[in-house]
Scaffold this active site. Structure first.
Site, PDB file in Angstrom:
ATOM      1  N   ASP A  93      -2.965  -0.643  -3.272  1.00 31.38           N
ATOM      2  CA  ASP A  93      -2.212  -0.790  -2.029  1.00 31.38           C
ATOM      3  C   ASP A  93      -1.016  -1.724  -2.180  1.00 31.38           C
ATOM      4  OD1 ASP A  93      -1.393  -0.596   0.528  1.00 31.38           O
ATOM      5  OD2 ASP A  93      -3.138  -1.520   1.431  1.00 31.38           O
ATOM      6  N   ASP A 106       4.782   2.542   0.076  1.00 30.74           N
ATOM      7  CA  ASP A 106       3.391   2.162   0.298  1.00 30.74           C
ATOM      8  C   ASP A 106       2.443   3.102  -0.428  1.00 30.74           C
ATOM      9  OD1 ASP A 106       1.016   1.192   1.255  1.00 30.74           O
ATOM     10  OD2 ASP A 106       1.385   1.632   3.352  1.00 30.74           O
TER      11      ASP A 106
END
Length: 404
Positions: free
Chosen positions: A69, A284
């Site tokens: 992440d 992301d």
């Protein structure tokens, strides 16, 4: 923020639910560790809608899998004893069996973050954290110091002591298969890349395989091994954010998106008190789909509709806006290009369209209700993506990630 992934038993529903994934931010501590020719690395696998990196926690090393992440900072894992834990298919970490486990005291500067939900326990015995992801997703537990270990290119294990992580005892995220938690790789000082500091020269790279290749893996590299070079590399500067609560994230300047020969100027959000240009988009790896402002999305969708000559399929769930039936005709999807400052990235059609079910392919871009931009992991498929925090650039190189 980004939607939370919530897989169920069917492939169709898993694809729909991968729209719902969101990650928060966290704050601080940084520990240097030196190594020379032994380069740390980590295997990346695709599991239940997420890309997972393998690593080790504790002494002796206990293998875990964390969601990769780049859109969050805190490293956290599920820990025994569980008050509430989601259904993790791999063993859960037991801190009582680790000799390097240390609780962080209430008096520690690490327990006085003003930016996140980090506070002292009611009995004043230890530091605690809470992260709320929305849509019912939440993790709570102790903020601790532990040893994190990574595999190396020589096959040995390289250990990094005194890393701040979250030891989650109450976790209400949806079932995520092998995932033990999340590995935050953003810019904040609690992220893995920042805590490892100059050891890696603040560089990392990953190569994301097509999610259909469930039995294959790729690599996450750090330091000099993460430099992206050679032919066809496109590098674009990171945009510094000032004046909002998202300064720890990777923003890029997206000028336009092309569908075939149709170029559509991108203009994103512009909020009062924020220095962001209207062309900013968040990179992301922890969000599946790509979100763009509503006014831009509908122009993009219109161009895609004109370019594709296939029968439409209407998704009864309402999750996908644009789907096609490819059962009786081989799909020919248009080339979609992201025009960043510094160069153009030609997106792989395996990422711009997702399989809803057998023979049904759906456009993986969505309008964002607050007109934000998020460049999700689906459109990063088959690219070597390198983050260089020292030089403030992100690089993209087309790569067959199944062979990386």
């Amino acid at each position: 923020m980004s939607p939370v992934y919530n897989p169920t038993q069917t492939k169709s529903q898993k694809t729909i639910n991968s729209l719902y994934r969101s990650i928060n931010r966290a704050n601080y501590i940084y520990e240097e560790y030196s190594f020379s020719k032994n380069k740390p690395t980590s295997s990346l696998i695709y599991d239940e809608g997420e890309y997972l990196m393998s690593y080790f926690v504790g002494t002796p090393p206990f293998k875990v899998y964390g969601i990769l992440d780049s859109g969050s900072n805190l490293i956290w894992i599920q820990c025994k004893p569980c008050i509430i834990c989601y259904n993790q298919t791999t063993p859960i970490f037991n801190p009582s069996k680790s000799s390097s486990y240390q609780k962080i005291s209430c008096s520690s500067s690490r327990c006085k973050s003003r930016e996140e939900d980090i506070s002292c326990s009611k009995d004043r015995d230890s530091c605690e954290y809470t992260l709320d992801y929305g849509r019912g997703g939440k993790t709570q537990g102790d903020l601790i110091l532990e040893t994190i270990s990574l595999e190396s290119t020589s096959g040995s294990i390289i250990s990094f002591p005194d890393i701040v992580i979250g030891c989650g005892h109450t976790n209400t995220l949806s079932d995520t298969g092998k995932s033990s938690g999340v590995v935050g790789l953003a810019i904040g000082p609690m992220s893995l890349i920042k805590q490892l500091g100059s050891s890696f020269n603040e560089r990392f790279s990953y190569c994301l395989i097509d999610y259909r290749n469930v039995n294959q893996s790729s690599k996450l590299n750090f330091g000099d091994a993460a430099i992206v070079s050679g032919n066809n590399v496109v590098s674009t500067p990171m945009v510094k954010m000032i004046g909002n609560n998202q300064t720890d994230y990777y923003y890029l300047n997206l000028k336009a998106v092309s569908v075939g020969d149709k170029r559509i100027k991108y203009s994103g959000f512009k909020n009062k008190g924020i220095n962001a240009s209207t062309h900013n988009i968040l990179l992301d790896s922890g969000t599946t789909m790509t979100f763009v402002p509503r006014h831009f999305y509908y122009r993009l969708e219109s161009a895609v509709k004109k370019a594709i000559k296939l029968p439409r399929f209407y998704d009864d769930s309402g999750a996908f806006n644009l789907c096609y039936n490819t059962t009786f005709k081989k799909p020919k999807f248009p080339l979609i290009v992201a025009h960043f400052s510094g160069g153009d990235v030609k997106l792989d059609s395996k990422g711009t369209f997702r399989s809803l079910s057998e023979g049904i392919e759906c456009f993986s871009f969505f309008p964002h209700e607050r007109d934000l931009g998020i460049f999700g992991h689906s459109v990063q498929v088959n690219y070597l993506v390198g983050y260089d925090l020292k030089n403030n650039i992100v690089s993209f190189k087309p790569t067959d990630c199944s062979k990386y």
